[in-house]
Design an enzyme around this catalytic site. Structure first.
Site, mmCIF file in Angstrom:
data_model
loop_
_atom_site.group_PDB
_atom_site.id
_atom_site.type_symbol
_atom_site.label_atom_id
_atom_site.label_comp_id
_atom_site.label_asym_id
_atom_site.label_seq_id
_atom_site.Cartn_x
_atom_site.Cartn_y
_atom_site.Cartn_z
ATOM 1 N N LYS A 1 0.842 -1.215 0.000
ATOM 2 C CA LYS A 1 0.000 0.000 0.000
ATOM 3 C C LYS A 1 0.874 1.261 0.000
ATOM 4 O O LYS A 1 0.648 2.181 -0.772
ATOM 5 C CB LYS A 1 -0.913 0.042 1.251
ATOM 6 C CG LYS A 1 -1.844 -1.151 1.387
ATOM 7 C CD LYS A 1 -2.729 -1.033 2.612
ATOM 8 C CE LYS A 1 -2.014 -1.053 3.955
ATOM 9 N NZ LYS A 1 -1.292 -2.310 4.231
ATOM 10 N N ARG B 1 -9.729 1.377 8.552
ATOM 11 C CA ARG B 1 -9.340 0.005 8.860
ATOM 12 C C ARG B 1 -10.411 -0.729 9.646
ATOM 13 O O ARG B 1 -10.219 -1.888 10.002
ATOM 14 C CB ARG B 1 -8.099 0.037 9.728
ATOM 15 C CG ARG B 1 -6.814 -0.143 8.971
ATOM 16 C CD ARG B 1 -5.712 0.144 9.950
ATOM 17 N NE ARG B 1 -4.634 -0.741 9.812
ATOM 18 C CZ ARG B 1 -3.483 -0.402 9.225
ATOM 19 N NH1 ARG B 1 -3.335 0.773 8.683
ATOM 20 N NH2 ARG B 1 -2.504 -1.244 9.184
ATOM 21 N N ARG C 1 11.352 -1.572 11.010
ATOM 22 C CA ARG C 1 10.215 -1.124 11.833
ATOM 23 C C ARG C 1 10.043 -2.027 13.046
ATOM 24 O O ARG C 1 10.213 -3.239 12.947
ATOM 25 C CB ARG C 1 8.930 -1.126 10.991
ATOM 26 C CG ARG C 1 8.606 0.245 10.448
ATOM 27 C CD ARG C 1 7.480 0.247 9.471
ATOM 28 N NE ARG C 1 6.241 -0.364 9.935
ATOM 29 C CZ ARG C 1 5.106 -0.347 9.243
ATOM 30 N NH1 ARG C 1 5.070 0.272 8.077
ATOM 31 N NH2 ARG C 1 4.032 -0.929 9.701
HETATM 32 P P1 AP5 Z 1 4.889 -1.644 1.830
HETATM 33 O O1 AP5 Z 1 4.581 -0.787 0.663
HETATM 34 O O2 AP5 Z 1 5.623 -1.054 2.980
HETATM 35 O O3 AP5 Z 1 3.540 -2.392 2.324
HETATM 36 P P2 AP5 Z 1 2.309 -1.833 3.143
HETATM 37 O O4 AP5 Z 1 1.097 -2.503 2.608
HETATM 38 O O5 AP5 Z 1 2.327 -0.345 3.160
HETATM 39 O O6 AP5 Z 1 2.675 -2.450 4.552
HETATM 40 P P3 AP5 Z 1 2.595 -1.858 6.023
HETATM 41 O O7 AP5 Z 1 3.323 -2.829 6.879
HETATM 42 O O8 AP5 Z 1 3.060 -0.416 6.069
HETATM 43 O O9 AP5 Z 1 1.071 -1.905 6.277
HETATM 44 P P4 AP5 Z 1 0.349 -1.862 7.620
HETATM 45 O O10 AP5 Z 1 -1.036 -1.618 7.180
HETATM 46 O O11 AP5 Z 1 0.564 -3.055 8.461
HETATM 47 O O12 AP5 Z 1 1.084 -0.687 8.423
HETATM 48 P P5 AP5 Z 1 0.734 0.865 8.692
HETATM 49 O O13 AP5 Z 1 1.994 1.591 8.617
HETATM 50 O O14 AP5 Z 1 -0.418 1.312 7.876
HETATM 51 O O15 AP5 Z 1 5.694 -2.921 1.283
HETATM 52 C C1 AP5 Z 1 6.178 -3.900 2.165
HETATM 53 C C2 AP5 Z 1 7.522 -4.459 1.656
HETATM 54 O O16 AP5 Z 1 7.293 -5.196 0.456
HETATM 55 C C3 AP5 Z 1 8.551 -3.360 1.300
HETATM 56 O O17 AP5 Z 1 9.823 -3.834 1.646
HETATM 57 C C4 AP5 Z 1 8.411 -3.207 -0.225
HETATM 58 O O18 AP5 Z 1 9.620 -2.793 -0.824
HETATM 59 C C5 AP5 Z 1 8.015 -4.634 -0.650
HETATM 60 N N1 AP5 Z 1 7.093 -4.668 -1.784
HETATM 61 C C6 AP5 Z 1 6.047 -3.836 -2.036
HETATM 62 N N2 AP5 Z 1 5.399 -4.208 -3.158
HETATM 63 C C7 AP5 Z 1 6.035 -5.313 -3.624
HETATM 64 C C8 AP5 Z 1 5.827 -6.166 -4.751
HETATM 65 N N3 AP5 Z 1 4.820 -5.955 -5.629
HETATM 66 N N4 AP5 Z 1 6.660 -7.222 -4.916
HETATM 67 C C9 AP5 Z 1 7.676 -7.448 -4.036
HETATM 68 N N5 AP5 Z 1 7.937 -6.673 -2.947
HETATM 69 C C10 AP5 Z 1 7.120 -5.619 -2.753
HETATM 70 O O19 AP5 Z 1 0.217 0.783 10.204
HETATM 71 C C11 AP5 Z 1 1.096 0.461 11.251
HETATM 72 C C12 AP5 Z 1 0.318 0.438 12.577
HETATM 73 O O20 AP5 Z 1 -0.239 1.755 12.837
HETATM 74 C C13 AP5 Z 1 -0.892 -0.509 12.627
HETATM 75 O O21 AP5 Z 1 -0.514 -1.826 12.962
HETATM 76 C C14 AP5 Z 1 -1.737 0.165 13.716
HETATM 77 O O22 AP5 Z 1 -1.234 -0.106 15.005
HETATM 78 C C15 AP5 Z 1 -1.532 1.652 13.444
HETATM 79 N N6 AP5 Z 1 -2.537 2.195 12.495
HETATM 80 C C16 AP5 Z 1 -2.283 2.722 11.271
HETATM 81 N N7 AP5 Z 1 -3.436 3.110 10.677
HETATM 82 C C17 AP5 Z 1 -4.433 2.821 11.560
HETATM 83 C C18 AP5 Z 1 -5.852 2.966 11.514
HETATM 84 N N8 AP5 Z 1 -6.475 3.478 10.442
HETATM 85 N N9 AP5 Z 1 -6.557 2.546 12.597
HETATM 86 C C19 AP5 Z 1 -5.953 2.035 13.700
HETATM 87 N N10 AP5 Z 1 -4.613 1.851 13.787
HETATM 88 C C20 AP5 Z 1 -3.858 2.254 12.724
#
Ligand code: AP5
Length: 218
Positions: free
Chosen positions: A13, A88, A160
């Protein structure tokens, strides 16, 4: 364009939202990045959010809603935005619709990026992040030019704190329980586009751009 990027942790994402944001000229609003910055600066929000984030649990809806409402009211979001990681939960989704409706706006499209659990664990355990520009790397698919260093900022890359295997598994469970119902919610509105996260980052980007260009702006 007002878009939502949905999908399990590690689906890509953040990677894709940054690319689409640049292409469309609208800001990427990543709730994860906003929270991590607050944790780093030890603000009141950051202190409240840290325990949930480290465990891979969701930060409570009321905190998230006021954060997002405030961010979307900023001038750069007037012409559109890409919400990365929000909503979410169903209460977050319905509250977002209400906030937008008050401004006579709506979500134009939702991009669901899909990937299986084993690939998630493999990707996230190999992810590295730039603490300065938030640039994303992967030791397998997107390695930095110089080992351990951000290509743009030259600062050391970090892992992270929620990218350990146990926390990743919990994040996947939370996704299934809390976030997956949103797929049906947006499907029923006829605005959901599914994109498999296969074939590399550029391939996924071109599929997303195809889907986005077919979305109706409201
Ligand atoms: P990346 O692009 O970083 O993936 P992502 O989907 O953004 O993964 P996240 O881990 O950031 O998602 P998340 O939803 O768990 O975390 P968030 O930060 O939102 O890609 C991942 C890896 O794969 C990278 O190394 C990339 O290079 C590689 N890659 C990408 N595409 C690829 C492909 N096609 N092929 C191969 N490799 C690829 O949230 C973190 C925390 O914040 C949550 O757990 C929660 O505690 C809190 N939080 C955030 N938003 C909310 C909300 N709305 N409500 C409540 N809590 C929230």
């Amino acid at each position: 364009m007002r878009l939502v990027f949905l999908g399990p942790p590690g689906a890509g994402k953040g990677t894709q939202a940054a690319m689409v944001s640049e292409r469309l000229g609208v800001p990427q609003v990543s709730t994860g990045d906003i929270l991590r910055e607050a944790v780093r600066r030890k603000t009141e929000l950051g202190n409240k959010a840290k325990t949930y984030m480290d465990a891979g649990d969701l930060v409570p809806d009321d905190i998230m809603l006021s954060l997002v409402e405030e961010r979307l009211a900023e001038a750069d979001c007037r012409k559109g935005f890409i919400l990365d990681g929000f909503p979410r939960t169903l209460p977050q989704a319905t509250a977002l619709d209400e906030v937008l409706a008050r401004a006579k706006q709506r979500i134009d499209g939702v991009v669901l990026i899909d990937v299986d659990d084993n690939e998630v664990v493999a990707r996230l355990s190999r992810r590295r992040v730039c603490p300065k520009c938030k640039g994303l790397y992967n030791l397998d698919s997107e390695p930095p030019k110089v080992e351990g260093t951000c290509d743009k900022c030259g600062v050391p890359l970090i892992t992270r704190s929620d990218d350990s295997e146990g926390t990743i598994r919990n994040r996947l469970k939370v996704y299934r329980n809390e976030t997956l119902p949103l797929v049906e919610y947006y499907q029923a509105k006829g605005i959901l586009a599914r994109v498999p996260s296969e074939g590399g980052i550029s391939k996924v980007f071109s599929v997303i751009m195809d889907k986005v260009s077919g979305m109706r702006q409201g």
